[in-house]
Design a protein around this motif. Structure first.
Motif, short mmCIF file in Angstrom:
data_model
loop_
_atom_site.label_atom_id
_atom_site.label_comp_id
_atom_site.label_asym_id
_atom_site.label_seq_id
_atom_site.Cartn_x
_atom_site.Cartn_y
_atom_site.Cartn_z
N LYS A 29 -53.42 -27.82 -16.43
CA LYS A 29 -53.16 -29.18 -16.93
C LYS A 29 -52.75 -29.11 -18.40
CE LYS A 29 -56.38 -31.19 -13.74
NZ LYS A 29 -55.98 -32.32 -13.02
N PHE A 30 -51.72 -29.86 -18.76
CA PHE A 30 -51.13 -29.80 -20.09
C PHE A 30 -52.04 -30.38 -21.17
CE2 PHE A 30 -48.43 -31.83 -23.35
CZ PHE A 30 -47.87 -30.68 -23.89
N TRP A 31 -52.58 -31.58 -20.95
CA TRP A 31 -53.31 -32.29 -22.00
C TRP A 31 -54.59 -31.60 -22.45
CZ3 TRP A 31 -50.43 -34.97 -24.84
CH2 TRP A 31 -49.34 -35.63 -24.33
N PRO A 32 -55.37 -30.97 -21.57
CA PRO A 32 -56.52 -30.21 -22.09
C PRO A 32 -56.12 -29.08 -23.04
CG PRO A 32 -56.84 -30.64 -19.78
CD PRO A 32 -55.45 -31.08 -20.11
N PHE A 33 -55.00 -28.42 -22.76
CA PHE A 33 -54.52 -27.37 -23.67
C PHE A 33 -54.20 -27.97 -25.04
CE2 PHE A 33 -54.00 -24.80 -19.93
CZ PHE A 33 -54.07 -23.49 -20.39
N VAL A 34 -53.48 -29.09 -25.05
CA VAL A 34 -53.08 -29.72 -26.31
C VAL A 34 -54.32 -30.22 -27.07
CG1 VAL A 34 -51.85 -31.70 -27.27
CG2 VAL A 34 -50.80 -30.33 -25.48
N GLY A 35 -55.24 -30.83 -26.37
CA GLY A 35 -56.45 -31.35 -27.02
C GLY A 35 -57.29 -30.24 -27.63
N ILE A 36 -57.46 -29.16 -26.91
CA ILE A 36 -58.25 -28.04 -27.44
C ILE A 36 -57.53 -27.40 -28.62
CG2 ILE A 36 -59.08 -25.72 -26.89
CD1 ILE A 36 -59.77 -26.82 -24.09
N GLY A 37 -56.20 -27.29 -28.55
CA GLY A 37 -55.44 -26.75 -29.68
C GLY A 37 -55.60 -27.59 -30.93
N ALA A 38 -55.53 -28.91 -30.78
CA ALA A 38 -55.70 -29.80 -31.93
C ALA A 38 -57.12 -29.72 -32.47
CB ALA A 38 -55.37 -31.24 -31.52
N LEU A 39 -58.11 -29.66 -31.59
CA LEU A 39 -59.50 -29.58 -32.01
C LEU A 39 -59.78 -28.28 -32.77
CD1 LEU A 39 -62.26 -30.98 -31.88
CD2 LEU A 39 -62.69 -29.68 -29.79
N VAL A 40 -59.26 -27.18 -32.27
CA VAL A 40 -59.43 -25.89 -32.96
C VAL A 40 -58.77 -25.95 -34.34
CG1 VAL A 40 -58.76 -23.45 -32.90
CG2 VAL A 40 -59.73 -24.51 -30.88
N GLY A 41 -57.59 -26.56 -34.43
CA GLY A 41 -56.92 -26.71 -35.72
C GLY A 41 -57.74 -27.53 -36.71
N VAL A 42 -58.34 -28.60 -36.25
CA VAL A 42 -59.16 -29.45 -37.12
C VAL A 42 -60.41 -28.71 -37.58
CG1 VAL A 42 -60.56 -31.56 -37.19
CG2 VAL A 42 -58.26 -31.62 -36.22
N VAL A 43 -61.04 -27.97 -36.68
CA VAL A 43 -62.23 -27.20 -37.05
C VAL A 43 -61.87 -26.16 -38.10
CG1 VAL A 43 -63.91 -25.52 -36.17
CG2 VAL A 43 -63.47 -27.62 -34.91
N ILE A 44 -60.78 -25.46 -37.92
CA ILE A 44 -60.35 -24.47 -38.91
C ILE A 44 -60.03 -25.14 -40.24
CG2 ILE A 44 -58.53 -22.81 -39.47
CD1 ILE A 44 -58.46 -22.10 -36.49
N ALA A 45 -59.44 -26.33 -40.21
CA ALA A 45 -59.14 -27.06 -41.44
C ALA A 45 -60.42 -27.42 -42.19
CB ALA A 45 -58.34 -28.32 -41.11
N PHE A 46 -61.43 -27.89 -41.49
CA PHE A 46 -62.68 -28.25 -42.15
C PHE A 46 -63.38 -27.02 -42.71
CE2 PHE A 46 -62.08 -32.40 -40.47
CZ PHE A 46 -62.86 -33.24 -41.24
N ILE A 47 -63.35 -25.93 -41.97
CA ILE A 47 -63.94 -24.69 -42.47
C ILE A 47 -63.22 -24.24 -43.74
CG2 ILE A 47 -64.25 -22.23 -41.98
CD1 ILE A 47 -64.79 -23.05 -39.05
N SER A 48 -61.89 -24.32 -43.71
CA SER A 48 -61.10 -23.92 -44.89
C SER A 48 -61.38 -24.83 -46.08
CB SER A 48 -59.61 -23.97 -44.58
OG SER A 48 -59.27 -23.08 -43.57
N ALA A 49 -61.49 -26.14 -45.85
CA ALA A 49 -61.69 -27.09 -46.94
C ALA A 49 -63.06 -26.95 -47.58
CB ALA A 49 -61.50 -28.51 -46.42
#
Length: 108
Positions: A29-49
């Protein structure tokens, strides 16, 4: 039973012009891949910040917000590529099947 026929092989279905040969595979399914990708990006952004050096011009929350947008976009792009690779792999493992209509066709 004939010696050339394997015991697990189903009997051949009579040819019917309504029967359709199809490929059957487990499609991701396409949307779970996209959602998890966005979530991982946000988590990495908060860790970096919150682990990086503090800026005199911006608060950590503002930096986290800016980085979240960029990293989420990159995460979505990478997740889309992963989706395409997984889809290609599952399509190669597809098996052929015969779709047989059930009952009488409906007339309008």
């Amino acid at each position: 039973m004939e010696s050339s026929q394997h015991p697990n092989t189903p009997a051949p279905v009579q040819k019917d012009p309504r029967n359709v040969e199809v490929s059957v595979y487990a499609a991701p399914k396409f949307w779970p891949f996209v959602g998890i990708g966005a979530l991982v990006g946000v988590v990495i952004a908060f860790i970096s910040a919150y682990t990086g050096q503090e800026s005199a011009d911006f608060t950590r929350s503002a930096v986290a917000g800016f980085l979240s947008v960029g990293f989420a976009f990159i995460g979505v792009l990478l997740a889309g590529v992963v989706f395409l690779v997984v889809d290609r792999i599952t399509r190669k493992k597809a098996r052929r099947a015969l779709a047989v209509p059930m009952g009488e066709p409906e007339h309008r």
